[in-house]
Design an enzyme around this catalytic site. Structure first.
Site, short mmCIF file in Angstrom:
data_model
loop_
_atom_site.label_atom_id
_atom_site.label_comp_id
_atom_site.label_asym_id
_atom_site.label_seq_id
_atom_site.Cartn_x
_atom_site.Cartn_y
_atom_site.Cartn_z
CB ALA A 27 -1.06 -0.07 1.14
CB ILE A 72 4.85 6.64 6.15
CG1 ILE A 72 5.05 7.88 5.51
CG2 ILE A 72 5.75 6.40 7.38
CD1 ILE A 72 4.96 9.11 6.61
NE ARG A 73 6.84 -0.37 2.74
CZ ARG A 73 6.65 0.06 1.52
NH1 ARG A 73 6.03 1.18 1.29
NH2 ARG A 73 7.28 -0.62 0.50
CG LEU A 113 7.04 2.15 13.69
CD1 LEU A 113 7.31 2.89 14.87
CD2 LEU A 113 8.37 1.80 12.99
CG ASP A 131 -16.55 -2.45 11.15
OD1 ASP A 131 -15.93 -2.71 12.29
OD2 ASP A 131 -17.45 -2.80 10.65
#
Length: 595
Positions: free
Chosen positions: A324, A327-328, A330, A380
Site C-alpha cells: 500500500a 509511510i510504512r 511499525l 470498521d
C-alpha cells in the site's frame, strides 16, 4: 456409556437439526436485542443502548461454541468424518426450505463446520461457499414495509400517520408540526410539491426503526410512478422527554453515510433480514450487500458476502496485490490491489520500538473498536483467519516483504498464499498524502476535519494515542477518519498533564525531560512539536483547534464522561436540523440526543 451406532442418514439429520437449533437460539437473542433497543429508546436509557451494541457482538461466537460443544458431546467422533458431513450439509439444506433467515443459518453452519472439522475456511468443501437457498421472495409477517397512500391532507398527513404508527410508548411533542416540516423540506429539496393525488403515489416505510445511541431512524421511500425518493427520519428526545423528528435526510449520499461502517451498527428487529437488505439496496444501490448486513448487526453474514465478492473480483480482474502507498507502519504490513477499494493489514511478527505492543495487544485494540461507538470517525475492520488467495496475484516484492515482516502468518501452499490472520478495511487516502497534494483551502478544511475527528473521538471516550496524519484517512466525502488502533486507549484511562516549569535553563535544554513521565501520561502541549511543523498546517490547526494543545480540554472531556454525559453526534449537517430551518423561539431548548 458409549452411544449406540446411528445410521448415517439419521445421524446427519440429527447433526443438522442441532446446528439449526443453535442458530435459531442465536437469532432469537439477536432479535431480542432489537426489541430491548426499542425500550431503551423509549425510556431514554442511552447507556443501555450502548451496552446492547457491545453485548450483541459476542452472541454469534458464543452460540457457535455452544453448538460445537453440543455436537461433540452428543455425537462424538462419529460426527466428524467427511462422509457424514457431506450428508449433514445436504440435510441442513433441506431443513432451511421454509426458514426466514436461511442465508444467516448457512453462515452459522459454515462457522460450526470449520470449528468442528478443523479445516481452513477456504479449503472446506463442506461449507456453503455459495448460497443454497434463495432469499428473494421470503415473506415476513407482518410485511417488511408498510405502505401509505396520500389522500386528504396530502403528504404531511401521511407522514403524521406513519409517525403515529411507530407506536412508541413515549409520545411525540407535536406530530403535525413535524409532518409539516418534513413536507416543507421535501418540497424544497425536490424543487416543487409532489403530486400526491396520483393513484400510483405512495410512501413505503420499513416496519422496524433503526436504533443507534440516542436516535431512532425511520427509513423509507416515496414512490411516484417510476420515480423513487428515499428518506430517513431521525427521531430524538427533547428536553421534556417527548419525541420529535430532527430532520428529514433526502440526499441518497447522506442516507448512505448513515449506514457508514465508520459508525456503530444499528439495532433493529427483523424477521426476514434479507428483505430489509433488499429494501435498503433499492434506496442505496451503490452500497454492497455485505456492508448492509454488517450495519444491521449481522457482521458474520457481512464477512461471508464480502469474501464471496472478493473471490468474484479476483475472477474478473488481473491486477496484483501490492504494498500500500504511504509511510510504512511499525505495527502492520499493509497491502492493497489497485482495482479493489480495500486494504489488507497483517500484524508484524516483530514490532520495533518505540512501539510497546505485541500481537495479542493489537488484536485487543481492534476488538475494542469493533465493540465501541465509532461515531463516524473510526474505520470498521473485517477480521479474517486462514484466507487463501492466488499466488500469481501477489507482486513478488510484496511476498518477500510479507515473509520478512510477518512470516508466521503467511504460508505458501501450491499455487495459493495462505494468510493465517488479517484485517480488511475500506481504502482511504492517508491524510499526510492528501495534505501534500491539495491547495491551501482544501488543506485548511482537512485540518479542521482532522481536529473535529479528534474532538469527537474524545467525546466518545477514545484517545487515538498516535495522532500522526498518516494514521488518519480521507474518505470520498472528504471526511477524516482514524484507522490505526495499536495505541488507542480509553480517554478516561489517560492522565493529561501540563508540562511543569523547568527548574533551570540547563534542565530546559537537556535531552531528557526534567519531569517524571508515567506510561499513561499525556502532555498535549507536545502535540505541536510533531504535528505542526508545516507552516500552513500549523496556521490551520491553531485557527480551528488550538484547544487540543491544552491539557484542560482533555480533562474537561474526562469529567463529562465520568459524569455519565453522552455527547450528541449528528450524522448529517447541523444546518439541516429543523430547529435551524423552521423552528420558532418557542421550540424546546436543544439539549438533545442524536445518532
Amino acid at each position: 456409556m458409549p452411544l449406540s451406532p446411528v445410521p448415517i442418514p439419521n445421524l446427519a439429520q440429527e447433526i443438522a437439526a442441532t446446528v439449526l437449533a443453535g442458530f435459531d437460539r442465536h437469532y432469537a437473542l439477536f432479535r431480542d436485542c432489537g426489541r430491548r433497543a426499542r425500550t431503551a429508546f423509549e425510556t431514554a436509557d442511552w447507556h443501555a443502548s450502548q451496552a446492547l451494541t457491545r453485548e450483541r457482538i459476542r452472541f454469534y461466537d458464543d452460540r457457535v461454541n455452544e453448538t460445537t460443544v453440543a455436537i461433540e458431546a452428543k455425537f462424538g467422533e462419529a460426527a466428524l468424518t467427511e462422509g457424514i458431513w457431506r450428508s449433514t450439509k445436504l440435510a441442513f439444506t433441506g431443513q432451511l426450505l421454509d426458514h426466514k433467515q436461511p442465508e444467516l443459518a448457512e453462515t452459522f453452519f459454515n462457522s460450526v463446520s470449520c470449528k468442528l472439522l478443523h479445516h481452513s475456511y477456504f479449503h472446506n468443501e463442506f461449507i456453503f461457499f455459495r448460497p443454497a437457498i434463495s432469499v428473494e421472495l421470503i415473506e415476513a409477517d407482518p410485511p417488511t414495509y408498510r405502505s401509505y397512500y396520500p389522500a386528504a391532507g396530502g403528504l404531511a398527513a401521511s407522514f403524521a400517520r406513519l409517525l403515529r404508527d411507530m407506536n412508541w410508548a413515549t409520545p411525540f411533542a407535536d406530530v403535525e408540526r413535524d409532518a409539516r416540516w418534513i413536507e416543507e423540506a421535501a418540497t424544497e429539496h425536490l424543487g416543487g410539491a409532489l403530486p400526491a393525488a396520483q393513484a400510483n403515489f405512495q410512501l413505503q416505510v420499513l416496519g422496524s426503526p433503526f436504533y443507534r445511541n440516542k436516535a431512532a431512524y425511520i427509513v423509507g421511500k416515496v414512490v411516484n410512478g417510476h420515480h423513487e425518493y428515499p428518506f430517513a427520519l431521525p427521531v430524538l428526545h427533547d428536553a421534556d422527554c417527548k419525541l420529535f423528528v430532527d430532520t428529514v435526510v433526502l440526499d441518497p449520499a447522506r442516507i448512505s453515510q448513515l449506514f457508514s461502517l465508520n459508525r456503530a451498527y444499528f439495532l433493529v428487529d427483523m424477521e426476514v433480514p434479507s428483505a430489509y437488505v433488499q429494501f435498503l439496496r433499492s434506496i442505496m444501490p451503490g452500497k454492497p450487500k455485505s456492508e448492509l448486513y454488517t450495519m444491521l448487526g449481522l457482521q458474520k453474514q457481512g464477512k461471508t458476502m464480502f469474501y464471496r465478492d472478493l473471490i468474484a473480483h479476483l475472477r474478473h480482474s488481473n491486477d496484483q496485490f501490492v504494498v500500500a502507498p504511504g509511510i510504512r507502519g511499525l505495527v502492520m504490513a499493509v497491502f492493497t490491489m489497485p482495482s479493489y477499494p480495500y486494504v489488507f493489514k497483517i500484524i508484524k511478527d516483530k514490532i520495533a520500538p518505540p512501539k510497546e505492543v505485541d500481537r495479542p495487544t493489537v488484536m485487543k485494540k481492534y476488538l475494542l473498536v469493533k465493540q465501541h461507538d465509532r461515531v463516524g470517525r473510526m474505520a470498521d475492520t473485517l477480521e479474517f483467519s486462514n484466507v487463501a488467495l492466488p499466488r500469481d496475484r501477489f507482486d513478488p516484492t510484496l511476498i518477500a516483504e510479507l515473509k520478512d515482516l510477518a512470516g508466521s502468518v503467511i504460508l505458501e501452499e501450491g499455487d495459493e498464499i495462505i494468510l493465517k490472520h488479517l484485517y480488511i478495511e475500506r481504502r482511504m487516502e492517508p491524510l499526510n498524502l492528501y495534505l501534500d497534494r491539495v491547495d491551501e483551502v482544501r488543506a485548511d478544511a482537512a485540518i479542521a476535519e482532522y481536529g473535529n475527528a479528534i474532538r469527537e473521538l474524545a467525546a466518545a471516550n477514545i484517545f487515538p494515542g498516535d495522532m500522526l496524519y498518516k494514521n488518519f484517512g480521507v474518505t470520498r466525502y472528504d471526511r477524516v477518519v482514524f484507522y490505526d488502533y495499536d495505541e488507542i486507549e480509553y480517554l478516561t484511562d489517560c492522565n493529561f498533564r501540563d508540562i511543569p516549569p523547568a527548574p533551570s535553563y540547563e534542565a530546559e535544554m537537556a535531552s531528557e525531560p526534567w519531569y517524571s513521565v508515567g506510561r499513561m501520561d499525556v502532555f498535549p502541549e507536545e502535540f505541536g512539536s510533531y504535528l505542526l511543523s508545516i507552516p500552513r498546517v500549523r496556521k490551520a490547526f491553531v485557527k480551528h483547534h488550538s484547544a487540543l494543545l491544552k491539557a484542560e480540554f482533555w480533562r474537561e472531556r474526562q469529567t463529562r464522561i465520568r459524569a455519565g454525559i453522552l455527547d450528541d453526534f449528528y450524522p448529517y449537517p447541523l444546518a439541516a436540523r429543523f430547529i435551524n430551518r423552521f423552528a420558532q423561539p418557542a421550540h424546546p431548548e436543544q439539549t438533545l440526543g442524536s445518532g
